[in-house]
Design an enzyme around this catalytic site. Sequence first.
Site, PDB file in Angstrom:
ATOM      1  N   GLU A   1     -87.196  36.985  10.236  1.00 38.10           N
ATOM      2  CA  GLU A   1     -87.796  36.691   8.931  1.00 38.10           C
ATOM      3  C   GLU A   1     -89.302  36.936   8.899  1.00 38.10           C
ATOM      4  O   GLU A   1     -90.104  35.988   8.808  1.00 38.10           O
ATOM      5  CB  GLU A   1     -87.474  35.264   8.490  1.00 38.10           C
ATOM      6  CG  GLU A   1     -86.018  35.070   8.117  1.00 38.10           C
ATOM      7  CD  GLU A   1     -85.736  33.766   7.384  1.00 38.10           C
ATOM      8  OE1 GLU A   1     -86.571  32.846   7.435  1.00 38.10           O
ATOM      9  OE2 GLU A   1     -84.663  33.673   6.766  1.00 38.10           O
TER      10      GLU A   1
ATOM     11  N   GLU B   1     -77.726  35.280   7.637  1.00 38.42           N
ATOM     12  CA  GLU B   1     -77.641  33.818   7.692  1.00 38.42           C
ATOM     13  C   GLU B   1     -77.095  33.336   6.352  1.00 38.42           C
ATOM     14  O   GLU B   1     -77.726  33.543   5.323  1.00 38.42           O
ATOM     15  CB  GLU B   1     -79.023  33.191   7.933  1.00 38.42           C
ATOM     16  CG  GLU B   1     -79.660  33.608   9.245  1.00 38.42           C
ATOM     17  CD  GLU B   1     -81.032  32.971   9.465  1.00 38.42           C
ATOM     18  OE1 GLU B   1     -81.399  32.038   8.718  1.00 38.42           O
ATOM     19  OE2 GLU B   1     -81.740  33.428  10.372  1.00 38.42           O
TER      20      GLU B   1
HETATM   21  C1  GAL Z   1     -84.097  30.689   8.106  1.00 34.31           C
HETATM   22  C2  GAL Z   1     -84.430  31.027   9.547  1.00 34.31           C
HETATM   23  C3  GAL Z   1     -83.543  30.292  10.520  1.00 34.31           C
HETATM   24  C4  GAL Z   1     -83.440  28.853  10.129  1.00 34.31           C
HETATM   25  C5  GAL Z   1     -82.901  28.770   8.734  1.00 34.31           C
HETATM   26  C6  GAL Z   1     -82.661  27.371   8.244  1.00 34.31           C
HETATM   27  O1  GAL Z   1     -85.197  30.867   7.295  1.00 34.31           O
HETATM   28  O2  GAL Z   1     -84.313  32.410   9.771  1.00 34.31           O
HETATM   29  O3  GAL Z   1     -84.084  30.409  11.814  1.00 34.31           O
HETATM   30  O4  GAL Z   1     -84.686  28.263  10.211  1.00 34.31           O
HETATM   31  O5  GAL Z   1     -83.797  29.375   7.857  1.00 34.31           O
HETATM   32  O6  GAL Z   1     -82.167  27.359   6.936  1.00 34.31           O
END
Ligand code: GAL
Length: 649
Positions: free
Chosen positions: A142, A313
């Site tokens: 990110e 994610e």
């Molecule tokens: C994203 C990040 C992850 C984790 C996640 C939690 O922004 O890439 O590592 O922190 O959020 O929602």
Amino acid sequence: MKLGVCYYPEHWPEELWPDDARRMAELGIHWVRIGEFAWSRIEPEPGRFDWAWLDRAVETLAAAGLKIVMCTPTATPPKWLVDAHPDMLALDANGRQRGFGSRRHYCFSSESYRAECARITEAVAGRYGRHPAVGAWQTDNEFGCHDTTISYSPAAAHAFRGWLAQRYQSVDALNRAWGAVFWSQEYRDFGEVQPPNLTVTEANPSHRLDYNRFASDEVALFNRLQVDIIRRLSPGRDVTHNFMGFYTEFDHFRVGADLDMATWDSYPLGFLEQFWFPEAEKLRYLRQGHPDISAFHHDLYRGVGRGRWWVMEQQPGPVNWARYNPAPLPGAVRAWTWEAFAHGAEVVSYFRWRQAPFAQEQMHAGLNRPDNVLDRGGEEAHAVALELGEMGALAACSRAPVALVFSYEADWQFGIQPHAQGFRWLQLAFEMYSALRRLGLDVDIVSPDADFTGYALVVAPSLPIIEDETVEALAASGAVVLFGPRSGSRTREGHIPAALPPGPLQARLPVRVSRVESLRPGAGPEVDIAGRTFGARLWREVIETGLPARAEFAEGGAAWVSSELWHYLATWPETALLDHVIATVALEAGLSVQPLEEGVRVRRRGDVCFAFNFAPEPRRTPAPADATFVLGGASLPPAGVAAWRISAS
Ligand code: GAL
């Protein structure tokens, strides 16, 4: 269409790993992303690598038949590295150093940090690049998260000066471009230029715009450094990066051009809570998510990835980072997964396998609870895995009939001189996208230098800086084109064009914006169309034109004009006006529109049309009476999904 999961073997006792891997495979998981925050375990001390644990983790996953997305761990440089190179830390806009103790504590411009990143990337890619289970790579994690794209460090200042010297060649050219004579801001040498922070009042807008462009280029360079190493040491694997939602501080199309595909991190409930949406919408879509937030990003990242993209994610339950963190409605995790596939995702990967009982994200759900019992998100992932098996393969998304032009630079420009509190380019773009989607239209989100051939309708929410080539490419496409307010209102240097806005658009739209005003909430303007009054907000332009008005401001003057296929809007329309304008231009473009019930959205992929219900009440599926359903049926519960066969488009 496969499922994946984000996994942190370094967080768990090794005895758990074989069972984790087995249960992942049984659940229907295919891809496992690992390693993005593991630098302190991979290299506990300078130059001393501990591969043994990671080798065993890779072998354990591989033995269960899982494929691995290996990451470079450069979002979390360890303490010893930061201590050795304190110059690698970013400075914030107030000149304060950003410290160790969380993550992303680095400045993209730091030469010493880039060298360390090259070194660790070589090491990890050298170790696992040719491993048969390693099928893809993610660079860093990110870029820009936690407000980290822009740094005001000495390293950034130095790199900025070099960037300016390249761009302008002479300091006189820079002074002209920035209008530096204003307030005696002129420079005698590139060496005198500082980043645009810590000024008494607002810094020069052209200076700021160039700083945004520079910072964006630095992200692209930083990423490319890793990509080049990975390609050399890990041939044949896809290289990607996981981008964020509602994040515009660097040009993602530019970074995406160096990748094999884009991925993004989808947190539907967190995004609804964190961004500009009205309270009523936050409550209405509390547990299902907003009907357009995920879709907007799916369509954007399909563009960034040139057709190839994943969700890296996916929110599996409550997150930890929004102001409030509700649990998804039962079924919502399944619906979000299908929604991503409907928009063309190759993989949907959940964050994370198991909720961590320690550290910053202990309140963030996983597919499993901290006690290792499968949670609701895990059950829903399993349901999708079974459904995927039944549905079989679907073709990739074909070109949509509508393109929405997404310009990172436009967002920077409006951020620098909004002229009205709340004039957010991203929000305007989102609202236009929503209006298209409420009509049941599929949308591609494309960059301003895209090939527009084949689109029936192109919507440019606003392009303050328009290159002549964009105007020519749009004209050559033969599409109906709609431009939003403030288009063509700046030159590349950030000046008002000599012929007044909309500048280069005047070649197609004989219009001159002679005056503008911004208006506080409640002050209109109102817009009349054929005796009906509509609301608009924040912005009113006075336009000189011989073209007839398609809509007029109540106070007089054209609010919407068109010349042949090209349309121009002189205000920010409220929903009803926007719906009217978008429906009109869509019909003029020859598109068939299907206004959907509130909360319902559709998306076509291959020979299947999907429908989703984001409303908290049940809805009817907008399918033909004789539809052959492959998912769900004629009624759509809240967070419901249905899909039926259509003839392939
Ligand atoms: C994203 C990040 C992850 C984790 C996640 C939690 O922004 O890439 O590592 O922190 O959020 O929602």
